[in-house]
Design an enzyme around this catalytic site. Sequence first.
Site, PDB file in Angstrom:
ATOM      1  N   ILE A  60       0.825  -1.122  -0.065  1.00  0.00           N
ATOM      2  CA  ILE A  60       0.000  -0.235   0.100  1.00  0.00           C
ATOM      3  C   ILE A  60       0.727   1.277  -0.071  1.00  0.00           C
ATOM      4  CG2 ILE A  60      -0.305   0.366   2.537  1.00  0.00           C
ATOM      5  CD1 ILE A  60      -3.028   0.747   0.056  1.00  0.00           C
ATOM      6  N   TYR A  61       2.008   1.262   0.440  1.00  0.00           N
ATOM      7  CA  TYR A  61       3.016   2.566   0.284  1.00  0.00           C
ATOM      8  C   TYR A  61       3.265   2.951  -0.941  1.00  0.00           C
ATOM      9  CZ  TYR A  61       4.340   0.965   5.211  1.00  0.00           C
ATOM     10  OH  TYR A  61       4.352   0.544   6.531  1.00  0.00           O
ATOM     11  N   ALA A  62       2.618   4.107  -1.150  1.00  0.00           N
ATOM     12  CA  ALA A  62       2.713   4.853  -2.279  1.00  0.00           C
ATOM     13  C   ALA A  62       2.022   4.259  -3.403  1.00  0.00           C
ATOM     14  CB  ALA A  62       4.014   5.518  -2.592  1.00  0.00           C
ATOM     15  N   GLY A  64       2.099   1.057  -4.450  1.00  0.00           N
ATOM     16  CA  GLY A  64       3.098   0.170  -4.792  1.00  0.00           C
ATOM     17  C   GLY A  64       4.542   0.498  -5.380  1.00  0.00           C
TER      18      GLY A  64
END
Length: 327
Positions: A60-62, A64
């Site tokens: 979920i960070y940025a 992918g």
Amino acid sequence: MEYIKFGNTGMDVSRICLGCMSFGKVLPGGHQWVLDEENSRPIIKRALELGINFFDTANIYASGSSEEIIGRALKDYANRDEIVLATKVWGQMRPGRPNGGGLSRKAIMSEIDNSLKRLGTDYVDLYIIHRWDYNTPIEETMEALHDVVKSGKARYIGASAMYAWQFQKALHVAETNSWTRFVSMQNHLNLIYREEEREMMPLCQDQKIAVTPYSPLASGRLIRDWSETTRRSETDLIQKSKYDSTADVDRLIVERVASLAEKRGVPRTHIALAWLLQKASVAAPIVGATKIAQLEDSVDALAVKLSPEEISFLEELYVPHPIVGAQ
């Protein structure tokens, strides 16, 4: 660098883990303080030079792009067999769409492949469930994670940010069915948020679970003057939701960190991390960095050992806080 066995496993990890939420594309509605690939790579390279072998990211960070950046950098700068690479699953990768997140078998099997593709690797060393999924039976989740491990796509599995009863339930389900067991807990723990000490930390110590605290510096609040602001402090709504409501009582603890750091002649980062590193079960705090100096300060904290009197000085003003992290 110091290294430690990861909980009840034979895997060695550096005692500082580089958290990769700071790396990625700036997206509408996302974190506005993250570093793009050009500015992320020097930090990743320096982490490797300092002996860090443990890197933590999430699908979920940025959306992918954090996985993509860390994957390309590690391929260029490191020997994959020497790296401990962790990523997470649960977050909504396709908001509002069916099967866009969560911990169903369908989501887990899809997302591990998507993460591996972005990371440019055949496997992750640690696959972590990011939160508890109230809409999926834990039996379904644990069996799917077991199959991910048995397929060779992950070496170990971990969990993050949940209540101790939930974590114990997952451990029990895995043991009952002879499925792969969680080896780590990535929980919210620092000097101004210590609610995990009530149940989760004793549980992890009893079960020989490696603890990898996130927000070890309370999104920077523990290590800067109270009036000082940064781009992150001004724009990060998540850290505001975690700490704004308890600011009045937390300020007194932050001032004690500053006082002890001044007395010791060390950066405040050293004090905040040294407090975490002396706790039983803590293997490696997850430290984010947007500057190389921040990373170097974190590694240098390994040399600081606090006395019982100093620990008491830092802890004695803490008061109970609302639960933040577990949902």
